[in-house]
Design a protein around this motif. Structure first.
Motif, mmCIF file in Angstrom:
data_model
loop_
_atom_site.group_PDB
_atom_site.id
_atom_site.type_symbol
_atom_site.label_atom_id
_atom_site.label_comp_id
_atom_site.label_asym_id
_atom_site.label_seq_id
_atom_site.Cartn_x
_atom_site.Cartn_y
_atom_site.Cartn_z
ATOM 1 N N ILE A 79 0.865 -1.224 0.047
ATOM 2 C CA ILE A 79 -0.102 0.021 -0.041
ATOM 3 C C ILE A 79 0.915 1.089 0.182
ATOM 4 N N GLY B 106 2.148 1.890 -3.354
ATOM 5 C CA GLY B 106 1.042 2.407 -4.127
ATOM 6 C C GLY B 106 0.551 1.219 -5.221
ATOM 7 N N SER C 240 -1.108 -1.472 -4.067
ATOM 8 C CA SER C 240 -2.237 -2.005 -3.404
ATOM 9 C C SER C 240 -3.182 -1.189 -2.626
ATOM 10 N N SER C 241 -4.483 -1.432 -2.506
ATOM 11 C CA SER C 241 -5.521 -0.901 -1.719
ATOM 12 C C SER C 241 -6.665 -1.637 -0.995
ATOM 13 N N TYR C 242 -7.352 -0.990 -0.274
ATOM 14 C CA TYR C 242 -8.582 -1.971 0.418
ATOM 15 C C TYR C 242 -9.689 -1.017 0.431
ATOM 16 N N SER D 227 -3.400 -2.619 -7.245
ATOM 17 C CA SER D 227 -3.528 -1.431 -7.905
ATOM 18 C C SER D 227 -3.305 -2.061 -9.401
#
Length: 240
Positions: free
Chosen positions: A53, A56, A58-60, A72
């Motif tokens: 995360i 940059g 991955s996200s949730y 991402s």
């Protein structure tokens, strides 16, 4: 180069690579399936996801108070690379300050393999400005191989793009082949019957010796005195 090796060269850890690839394959997911798919223990999943995360990658989102993670867009890897590049460029001035003047340094380095030789010659180009020149005692029969023809074709394309000039002393017996295969813009070659060293590149307090054997190698000596002696020897040979 395979996918995992490419990601590793970007600076991702083994766990980050496994989790990132698993996220791409699973789509939106929770930590349980992600741990099973990636092979990363549940105890390490959150730590690994936090690093992705921060990079940059991955996200949730929260669904019923449960975090669902996703990768991402892979195109974000380009932004990740550019950010790393910019961080490095921002620190170049500080690195240069820490580097001693090359005139004060006497050292020897060895670069092995095609990549190593490419690095040594790229360093040569980086140290010369447009219009500046380096001198070469050319290689001999090795120049007739297809591998070297391709290698120097690419190198001289980069040299010409930067506007760096070169003078070479070449064995007379290689004149016909050299003019056909190795003569490029910004280059002046002199063909002689003298017995001279080969594979020698002379520039700004550096002397590179190329040895094109079973393991191609570049031996780089940084020394103002050594450079001046080789430069003098080259000019004497050129003017004979």
């Amino acid at each position: 180069m395979n996918l995992k090796q490419s990601l590793k060269e970007l600076g991702l850890s083994v766990r980050e690579i496994e989790v990132y690839i698993a996220l791409l394959e699973l789509g939106k997911t929770t930590t349980g399936p992600l741990s099973k798919k990636s092979g990363v223990p549940l105890s390490k999943i959150y730590q690994t996801l936090d690093r992705l995360i921060n990079k940059g990658l991955s996200s949730y989102i929260l669904i019923s108070k449960t975090k669902h993670f996703k990768a991402s867009d892979p195109k974000n890897l380009v932004s990740f690379i550019e950010e790393k590049k910019q961080n490095l460029l921002d620190n170049i001035p500080e690195l240069i300050k820490k580097q001693k003047s090359s005139e004060d340094i006497q050292e020897a380095e060895v670069y092995e393999g095609i990549k190593g030789i490419t690095t040594a010659l790229n360093n040569l180009l980086e140290n010369l400005k447009k219009g500046e020149e380096y001198q070469v005692f050319a290689l001999r029969e090795e120049l007739e191989t297809e591998g070297l023809k391709n290698f120097f074709r690419n190198f001289h394309h980069r040299r010409n793009s930067k506007g760096v000039k070169v003078r070479l002393i070449v064995r007379k017996s290689l004149e016909k082949m050299f003019k056909k295969e190795h003569l490029y813009k910004g280059m002046i070659a002199k063909f002689v019957n003298l017995t001279l060293p080969t594979g020698i590149y002379i520039y700004k307090n550096h002397v590179i010796t190329l040895v094109w054997g079973e393991v191609p190698s570049a031996y780089v000596i940084t020394s103002k005195t050594n450079y001046e002696r080789y430069k003098e020897f080259f000019e004497e040979s050129w003017n004979r």
